[in-house]
Design a protein around this motif. Sequence first.
Motif, PDB file in Angstrom:
ATOM      1  N   PRO A  21      -5.469 -15.035 -30.353  1.00 17.74           N
ATOM      2  CA  PRO A  21      -4.886 -13.923 -29.086  1.00 17.74           C
ATOM      3  C   PRO A  21      -6.481 -13.760 -28.727  1.00 17.74           C
ATOM      4  N   ARG A  22      -6.662 -12.895 -27.378  1.00 15.29           N
ATOM      5  CA  ARG A  22      -8.048 -12.818 -27.731  1.00 15.29           C
ATOM      6  C   ARG A  22      -7.865 -11.437 -26.293  1.00 15.29           C
ATOM      7  N   TRP A  23      -8.624 -10.913 -26.258  1.00 15.72           N
ATOM      8  CA  TRP A  23      -9.363  -9.806 -24.837  1.00 15.72           C
ATOM      9  C   TRP A  23      -8.607 -10.561 -23.790  1.00 15.72           C
ATOM     10  N   ARG A  24      -8.279 -10.027 -22.179  1.00 15.93           N
ATOM     11  CA  ARG A  24      -7.908 -10.286 -21.352  1.00 15.93           C
ATOM     12  C   ARG A  24      -8.047  -9.152 -20.284  1.00 15.93           C
ATOM     13  N   PRO A  25      -8.492  -9.101 -19.106  1.00 17.55           N
ATOM     14  CA  PRO A  25      -8.551  -7.917 -18.093  1.00 17.55           C
ATOM     15  C   PRO A  25      -6.534  -7.362 -18.303  1.00 17.55           C
ATOM     16  N   ASP A  26      -6.149  -6.481 -18.176  1.00 19.93           N
ATOM     17  CA  ASP A  26      -5.066  -5.753 -17.614  1.00 19.93           C
ATOM     18  C   ASP A  26      -4.310  -5.627 -16.160  1.00 19.93           C
TER      19      ASP A  26
END
Length: 444
Positions: free
Chosen positions: A78-83
Amino acid sequence: MPVSVASAQAVPGQRTHSVDRAFLSMERRRPDVRWEAGGVAYLSGPPPSLADFRAYVGFRLSRLPLLTSRVEGGSRRPRWRPDAGFALDQHVHEAVADGPGGWEAALDSALNAPFAPGTYWGVWLVHGPPDTYAVCYRFHHACQDGAAAALTFRSLLGEGEPSGRPVPERGRPADLPRRVGAALGLTVRFMAGALVVRRRRPALPFVPTGERQLWRGRVRADTLRRIGAAHGGSGHDVHLAALAGALADWSERSGVALPRVTALVPFDARRPDEEQTWGNRCFALPLELPLQPPLEPSPARAAAPGRPQGLADGHLPLWRLEHVVASTRKLRGGVWRQAIQDLVRFMPARPTEWYMRGMLSPRVTDVMATSMPLADRGSLGDTQVTGTALLPLVVPGHLFAVGLSFFGGWAEVSFVADRALPLGESLPELWERAVGDLEQAAHM
């Protein structure tokens, strides 16, 4: 499953931390559990309209860029991504008081309202009596821990001051062998403790309703710090000793037998350069609360320097404080603090999840007890923050969660529990009284 999250230093594509993944995994295993925490700020002055409040929060989100992000990539990477589908009106709401007792009802609705579909944090504008309102912020624990939530408070309502949290000094390369040894030693100790301490799952003394309620109390922050410093401890130690005293009194009044109570104490493990890091960088340590002294203390403890004598003569509060200070002394030292920091930084997600699930189990711990420095002051427009309350994680099977927030000159205690908890409303007063007993005993 996308999760709305925040991280002030993280960049799109940055991997999540092992504690974040542990909470995400626990959420998948137990979707019926509310893995959430938060806080409430009480303000004096006319409240803004919902439209103005949303505009204010939207403007402040520029300081919190990854509150508009989410986690993608499944459970393995899992990675942080812009929503791209972020919608402010799905995160910012209001609760309006209506009729007598409406203030409490409005706050209760903010505490218990579900998150909007696809969102994992929300903020509620809670209307109260004339010239009084509150801001209630709640978040999924996979998104933040308490230290990160305190940063949210300072970004939305504070004035930019640092958190005041204790952090270890930067390590040197020569310290690496010692740090590895200390971290491995703590790993064995904590993992073994998670297995050895387990007992029969205690039965709750009430039938849960699923509705949470908040009760508050406060004392001067200097009172806690002064008592703690005089006995080689901290204000948090005094808080835990007072909690033990309050629980002993509550047990007697409510008729709920408490042969043993173990508190789960969160521990902020951020590195010095992670002041603005969001997400989870926390550890959790069990601490047995000293409700009553043993009938026959061991000769070693009886002869320990500074041990108060004559517990029947009013020294029971100091005995509790001494017990807590002795239990937390190593945590205040740089070696253990650095070791826990390294443990949290390098432990893989699966062992982290196993440990967290073990510590959260009511077979091991009975209450969640946390504390957090928030800010010296806060405001929203021309209105001023007059008080705060933490909303710690309430674990199924636990009696309650208790949080201590330091705001301005006050130490504010908050008890969060199912509304069916017997005499739950008496806990803040009993805690305040226990602090008074400690202060009086310290001057005897």
